[in-house]
Design a protein around this motif. Sequence first.
Motif, PDB file in Angstrom:
ATOM      1  N   LEU A 276       0.839  -1.205   0.000  1.00 55.91           N
ATOM      2  CA  LEU A 276       0.000   0.000   0.000  1.00 55.91           C
ATOM      3  C   LEU A 276       0.871   1.252   0.000  1.00 55.91           C
ATOM      4  O   LEU A 276       0.619   2.203  -0.742  1.00 55.91           O
ATOM      5  CB  LEU A 276      -0.909  -0.020   1.241  1.00 55.91           C
ATOM      6  CG  LEU A 276      -2.147   0.869   1.256  1.00 55.91           C
ATOM      7  CD1 LEU A 276      -3.081   0.534   0.113  1.00 55.91           C
ATOM      8  CD2 LEU A 276      -2.881   0.732   2.586  1.00 55.91           C
ATOM      9  N   GLN A 277       1.931   1.231   0.783  1.00 52.45           N
ATOM     10  CA  GLN A 277       2.843   2.373   0.853  1.00 52.45           C
ATOM     11  C   GLN A 277       3.596   2.590  -0.466  1.00 52.45           C
ATOM     12  O   GLN A 277       3.923   3.714  -0.822  1.00 52.45           O
ATOM     13  CB  GLN A 277       3.854   2.161   1.985  1.00 52.45           C
ATOM     14  CG  GLN A 277       3.253   2.223   3.380  1.00 52.45           C
ATOM     15  CD  GLN A 277       4.283   1.947   4.448  1.00 52.45           C
ATOM     16  OE1 GLN A 277       4.667   0.810   4.683  1.00 52.45           O
ATOM     17  NE2 GLN A 277       4.766   3.014   5.082  1.00 52.45           N
TER      18      GLN A 277
ATOM     19  N   VAL B 248       1.153   4.803   9.310  1.00 52.91           N
ATOM     20  CA  VAL B 248       1.585   4.815   7.908  1.00 52.91           C
ATOM     21  C   VAL B 248       0.454   4.687   6.892  1.00 52.91           C
ATOM     22  O   VAL B 248       0.664   4.899   5.700  1.00 52.91           O
ATOM     23  CB  VAL B 248       2.629   3.703   7.660  1.00 52.91           C
ATOM     24  CG1 VAL B 248       3.907   3.996   8.423  1.00 52.91           C
ATOM     25  CG2 VAL B 248       2.088   2.332   8.037  1.00 52.91           C
ATOM     26  N   VAL B 249      -0.755   4.309   7.349  1.00 48.67           N
ATOM     27  CA  VAL B 249      -1.895   4.211   6.429  1.00 48.67           C
ATOM     28  C   VAL B 249      -3.140   4.782   7.102  1.00 48.67           C
ATOM     29  O   VAL B 249      -3.149   5.019   8.312  1.00 48.67           O
ATOM     30  CB  VAL B 249      -2.173   2.746   6.000  1.00 48.67           C
ATOM     31  CG1 VAL B 249      -0.977   2.143   5.283  1.00 48.67           C
ATOM     32  CG2 VAL B 249      -2.578   1.881   7.202  1.00 48.67           C
ATOM     33  N   ASP B 250      -4.197   4.985   6.327  1.00 53.25           N
ATOM     34  CA  ASP B 250      -5.485   5.419   6.867  1.00 53.25           C
ATOM     35  C   ASP B 250      -6.439   4.233   6.881  1.00 53.25           C
ATOM     36  O   ASP B 250      -6.433   3.407   5.954  1.00 53.25           O
ATOM     37  CB  ASP B 250      -6.084   6.536   6.004  1.00 53.25           C
ATOM     38  CG  ASP B 250      -5.336   7.847   6.159  1.00 53.25           C
ATOM     39  OD1 ASP B 250      -4.582   7.989   7.152  1.00 53.25           O
ATOM     40  OD2 ASP B 250      -5.492   8.729   5.289  1.00 53.25           O
ATOM     41  N   PHE B 251      -7.265   4.164   7.921  1.00 58.44           N
ATOM     42  CA  PHE B 251      -8.229   3.077   8.040  1.00 58.44           C
ATOM     43  C   PHE B 251      -9.663   3.588   7.929  1.00 58.44           C
ATOM     44  O   PHE B 251      -9.975   4.694   8.377  1.00 58.44           O
ATOM     45  CB  PHE B 251      -8.074   2.346   9.381  1.00 58.44           C
ATOM     46  CG  PHE B 251      -6.898   1.410   9.426  1.00 58.44           C
ATOM     47  CD1 PHE B 251      -6.958   0.174   8.800  1.00 58.44           C
ATOM     48  CD2 PHE B 251      -5.740   1.765  10.091  1.00 58.44           C
ATOM     49  CE1 PHE B 251      -5.882  -0.698   8.832  1.00 58.44           C
ATOM     50  CE2 PHE B 251      -4.651   0.901  10.129  1.00 58.44           C
ATOM     51  CZ  PHE B 251      -4.725  -0.334   9.502  1.00 58.44           C
ATOM     52  N   SER B 252     -10.509   2.754   7.363  1.00 58.69           N
ATOM     53  CA  SER B 252     -11.938   3.049   7.317  1.00 58.69           C
ATOM     54  C   SER B 252     -12.546   2.779   8.689  1.00 58.69           C
ATOM     55  O   SER B 252     -11.864   2.293   9.608  1.00 58.69           O
ATOM     56  CB  SER B 252     -12.621   2.147   6.282  1.00 58.69           C
ATOM     57  OG  SER B 252     -12.640   0.792   6.741  1.00 58.69           O
ATOM     58  N   SER B 253     -13.826   3.077   8.835  1.00 58.59           N
ATOM     59  CA  SER B 253     -14.549   2.676  10.044  1.00 58.59           C
ATOM     60  C   SER B 253     -14.630   1.152  10.067  1.00 58.59           C
ATOM     61  O   SER B 253     -14.489   0.491   9.037  1.00 58.59           O
ATOM     62  CB  SER B 253     -15.959   3.265  10.032  1.00 58.59           C
ATOM     63  OG  SER B 253     -15.907   4.679  10.032  1.00 58.59           O
ATOM     64  N   SER B 254     -14.855   0.582  11.235  1.00 56.61           N
ATOM     65  CA  SER B 254     -14.926  -0.871  11.364  1.00 56.61           C
ATOM     66  C   SER B 254     -16.121  -1.431  10.592  1.00 56.61           C
ATOM     67  O   SER B 254     -17.210  -0.860  10.627  1.00 56.61           O
ATOM     68  CB  SER B 254     -15.045  -1.258  12.831  1.00 56.61           C
ATOM     69  OG  SER B 254     -15.299  -2.646  12.965  1.00 56.61           O
TER      70      SER B 254
ATOM     71  N   ALA C  80     -10.881  -1.460   6.340  1.00 56.26           N
ATOM     72  CA  ALA C  80     -10.141  -1.359   5.083  1.00 56.26           C
ATOM     73  C   ALA C  80      -9.005  -0.363   5.285  1.00 56.26           C
ATOM     74  O   ALA C  80      -9.132   0.600   6.044  1.00 56.26           O
ATOM     75  CB  ALA C  80     -11.062  -0.891   3.964  1.00 56.26           C
ATOM     76  N   ALA C  81      -7.880  -0.588   4.608  1.00 52.35           N
ATOM     77  CA  ALA C  81      -6.730   0.304   4.711  1.00 52.35           C
ATOM     78  C   ALA C  81      -6.486   1.020   3.381  1.00 52.35           C
ATOM     79  O   ALA C  81      -6.628   0.416   2.312  1.00 52.35           O
ATOM     80  CB  ALA C  81      -5.485  -0.491   5.104  1.00 52.35           C
ATOM     81  N   PHE C  82      -6.124   2.297   3.475  1.00 52.59           N
ATOM     82  CA  PHE C  82      -5.885   3.130   2.295  1.00 52.59           C
ATOM     83  C   PHE C  82      -4.591   3.913   2.485  1.00 52.59           C
ATOM     84  O   PHE C  82      -4.129   4.092   3.619  1.00 52.59           O
ATOM     85  CB  PHE C  82      -7.043   4.114   2.089  1.00 52.59           C
ATOM     86  CG  PHE C  82      -8.373   3.462   1.846  1.00 52.59           C
ATOM     87  CD1 PHE C  82      -8.794   3.170   0.559  1.00 52.59           C
ATOM     88  CD2 PHE C  82      -9.210   3.130   2.913  1.00 52.59           C
ATOM     89  CE1 PHE C  82     -10.015   2.575   0.330  1.00 52.59           C
ATOM     90  CE2 PHE C  82     -10.435   2.530   2.698  1.00 52.59           C
ATOM     91  CZ  PHE C  82     -10.841   2.248   1.397  1.00 52.59           C
ATOM     92  N   PRO C  83      -3.999   4.412   1.410  1.00 50.05           N
ATOM     93  CA  PRO C  83      -2.814   5.262   1.560  1.00 50.05           C
ATOM     94  C   PRO C  83      -3.156   6.492   2.402  1.00 50.05           C
ATOM     95  O   PRO C  83      -4.314   6.943   2.411  1.00 50.05           O
ATOM     96  CB  PRO C  83      -2.478   5.663   0.124  1.00 50.05           C
ATOM     97  CG  PRO C  83      -3.101   4.614  -0.733  1.00 50.05           C
ATOM     98  CD  PRO C  83      -4.351   4.195  -0.015  1.00 50.05           C
ATOM     99  N   GLU C  84      -2.189   7.022   3.096  1.00 50.05           N
ATOM    100  CA  GLU C  84      -2.430   8.213   3.914  1.00 50.05           C
ATOM    101  C   GLU C  84      -2.955   9.361   3.062  1.00 50.05           C
ATOM    102  O   GLU C  84      -2.433   9.654   1.987  1.00 50.05           O
ATOM    103  CB  GLU C  84      -1.134   8.644   4.600  1.00 50.05           C
ATOM    104  CG  GLU C  84      -0.757   7.785   5.791  1.00 50.05           C
ATOM    105  CD  GLU C  84       0.373   8.404   6.596  1.00 50.05           C
ATOM    106  OE1 GLU C  84       1.450   8.625   6.012  1.00 50.05           O
ATOM    107  OE2 GLU C  84       0.164   8.673   7.796  1.00 50.05           O
ATOM    108  N   GLY C  85      -4.009   9.988   3.553  1.00 48.78           N
ATOM    109  CA  GLY C  85      -4.581  11.129   2.857  1.00 48.78           C
ATOM    110  C   GLY C  85      -5.483  10.783   1.692  1.00 48.78           C
ATOM    111  O   GLY C  85      -5.969  11.683   0.990  1.00 48.78           O
TER     112      GLY C  85
END
Length: 261
Positions: free
Chosen positions: A94-95, A115-121, A225-230
């Motif tokens: 992802l990074q 290092v990453v952004d997370f969604s709500s559970s 879910a994990a996403f790139p920062e920002g």
Amino acid sequence: MKKWLFAAIALLAVLLVGCGTKDTEKNSDAQAENKEKVLVMGTAADYAPFEYIDAKVSDEIIGFDIDLAKAVMKKLGYQVQVKDMEFSSLIPALQANKVDFVLAGMTPNEERDKVVDFSSSYYDTKEYILTKKGSGIEKDSDLAGKVLGSQTASIQEKLAKTLAKKYKGVKLVSRDRIPELVQEVKLGRIDAIITEDIVADNYLKDNKDLTYYVIEEQEDQSKSAAFPEGSKLTEKFDRAMEELEKEGKVEELKNKWFKVK
């Protein structure tokens, strides 16, 4: 007369070339747009029923996370391409922009959140100790002096380290894939492993020689879910999830994948 004819042919050729160029540009634009609408999802396809391959049926990756990702991204106007890799490789991928997002039964923690952004559970679980029947392991203190396994770079590996500090003589081992850990328990090379309730339930269903208990002191393990920062996709994912919840689609998928028959 001949000069006029040659001039007419030349003009027609120019017009055809121009039209061809415009058509080519339109096709290129359309292809680029379609390409932009495909998102690559990183996952580790060894974690039934979240994501796995049923080799008896096909080599396609299936599971709750797969269906959920497709439902969410359909609402957002994207197609999903699923990419399988080791769980420990997901955050680095992802990074490095090798995947657009990750859905892999992943639990947010302080280290990952840096290092990453997370969604709500989108789902909450409990942690089980999975062991062979007759092992004598029925509570946390029984792990003293035993070999305890967990998946590499997982939240379960961190929990295993906590238990090893608390109980004397616990030897820790890690493996990249859950099926490897289960097989090691069945062969007696590992005394017990840590895994989540719904994952354990599926192995318990198919392996009558296994049993479990719920780890005594633990926090609820949320899945995100994990996403790139920002990334703008994080907020969009959450909104789409809310809509799917209201529509009953998420409950439908839970009933499809999380009921052990």
